[in-house]
Design a protein around this motif. Structure first.
Motif, mmCIF file in Angstrom:
data_model
loop_
_atom_site.group_PDB
_atom_site.id
_atom_site.type_symbol
_atom_site.label_atom_id
_atom_site.label_comp_id
_atom_site.label_asym_id
_atom_site.label_seq_id
_atom_site.Cartn_x
_atom_site.Cartn_y
_atom_site.Cartn_z
ATOM 1 N N GLN A 1 0.845 -1.195 0.000
ATOM 2 C CA GLN A 1 0.000 0.000 0.000
ATOM 3 C C GLN A 1 0.882 1.246 0.000
ATOM 4 O O GLN A 1 0.382 2.365 -0.105
ATOM 5 C CB GLN A 1 -0.890 0.033 1.256
ATOM 6 N N ARG A 2 2.175 1.032 0.163
ATOM 7 C CA ARG A 2 3.119 2.148 0.263
ATOM 8 C C ARG A 2 3.585 2.500 -1.142
ATOM 9 O O ARG A 2 4.552 1.961 -1.654
ATOM 10 C CB ARG A 2 4.294 1.676 1.122
ATOM 11 N N LEU A 3 2.860 3.413 -1.775
ATOM 12 C CA LEU A 3 3.077 3.650 -3.202
ATOM 13 C C LEU A 3 4.455 4.223 -3.509
ATOM 14 O O LEU A 3 4.983 4.013 -4.600
ATOM 15 C CB LEU A 3 1.980 4.561 -3.753
ATOM 16 N N SER A 4 5.070 4.918 -2.540
ATOM 17 C CA SER A 4 6.396 5.481 -2.829
ATOM 18 C C SER A 4 7.403 4.362 -3.090
ATOM 19 O O SER A 4 8.392 4.564 -3.788
ATOM 20 C CB SER A 4 6.867 6.355 -1.672
ATOM 21 N N SER A 5 7.148 3.178 -2.558
ATOM 22 C CA SER A 5 8.122 2.093 -2.729
ATOM 23 C C SER A 5 7.949 1.351 -4.053
ATOM 24 O O SER A 5 8.718 0.456 -4.359
ATOM 25 C CB SER A 5 8.057 1.112 -1.548
#
Ligand SMILES: Nc1ncnc2c1ncn2[C@@H]1O[C@H](COP(=O)(O)OP(=O)(O)OP(=O)(O)O)[C@@H](O)[C@H]1O
Ligand SMILES: [Mg+2]
Length: 265
Positions: free
Chosen positions: A216-220
């Motif tokens: 869910q951590r889109l930056s990754s």
């Protein structure tokens, strides 16, 4: 049928019109799609494929299908062109390692948990190296009994982040050709998350494995080679971060939303 002595797979995982009907409740229908496609020869980078989408869109179900935990009710899942059920369970697990959203540990020591399932007992150096990559070494080595410390029943004496780090170490020690991370770093602290991202995108191992990164951590996922956006069990968008941002579709909207990565276009 592939035996455990067979050579490693190339890691080409493919969903061929795979669908899964949940007792009439939900139907997952995935169009023909190569999920993880290593470029051969091996000197070229293997892919990091990110699978993103809202809660309940079917990300974990895809991960379960790829591990042969469920059989699709239609179509098939192929590893290197061969249907997954044709592989021996042990062979698959030798090469495909997965860390789930809520990993289960065993009421044993850290060392046994990290080495769990390996045919040959690994050296302590290997156990420590895997724990270091996963961000588990520092807290384990601070304990008086170190790697011999019992983790409690199902790891209940550990925090969620510590359990994830140990489960990650257990996957990494196998040097898998296919690594499936299903929200497997959500409870890790910022430093450990960064270390895992560096491991996926910058370490030499990048060139020897395919990764399916569910998060869910889109930056990754910005650096992923390929991003698949899943909704209602269907892949509705696919491309790189730059392409999907330009498209201004579902992925873009998720990035823009409060709590998205907030990445600039
Ligand atoms: N064993 C099962 N039996 C019936 N329905 C299931 C089963 N497992 C999952 N589902 C349903 O399939 C859909 C997809 O679930 P899944 O866990 O794959 O979503 P997800 O994208 O991983 O969500 P999240 O972001 O919350 O982890 C949901 O509607 C869920 O209720
Ligand atoms: Mg899930």
């Amino acid at each position: 049928m592939a035996s455990s002595g067979s050579p490693a797979p190339c890691g080409r995982l493919c969903l061929s019109q795979a669908s899964l009907a949940w007792l009439g409740a939900t139907l997952l229908l995935l169009a023909d799609c190569v999920l993880l496609r290593p470029a051969l020869p091996r000197i070229f980078s293997l892919l990091v494929t990110a699978l993103v989408g809202p809660n309940g869109s079917g990300k974990s179900t895809v991960a379960a299908l790829l591990q042969n935990l469920y059989q699709p009710t239609g179509g098939q899942l192929l590893l290197d062109g061969k249907p997954l059920p044709q592989y021996e369970h042990h062979y698959l697990h030798q090469w495909v390692a997965a860390v789930g959203q809520e990993p289960q540990l065993f009421g044993r020591s850290f060392q046994e948990n990290i080495a769990y399932g390996l045919i040959q007992k690994p050296t302590m150096e290997k156990v420590i190296a895997a724990a270091m990559k996963a961000g588990a070494h520092s807290f384990i080595s601070e304990l008086p009994q170190g790697y011999d410390t019992e983790v409690g029943e199902a790891g209940n004496q550990l925090s969620g982040g510590q359990r994830q780090a140990v489960a990650l170490a257990r996957a990494l020690i196998r040097n898998p050709y296919v690594l499936i991370l299903d929200d497997a770093t959500s409870a890790l602290d910022a430093n450990s998350q960064l270390r895992v991202e560096q491991l996926l995108y910058e370490s030499p191992e990048r060139y020897s494995r395919s990764v399916l990164l569910i998060t869910q951590r889109l930056s990754s996922v910005e650096q992923a080679d390929h991003i698949l956006f899943l909704d209602g069990g269907t892949i509705c968008e696919a491309g790189t971060h730059q392409q999907l941002m330009k498209n201004k579709g579902r992925y873009w909207a998720m990035v823009q939303a409060p709590g998205g990565s907030g990445a600039p276009e």
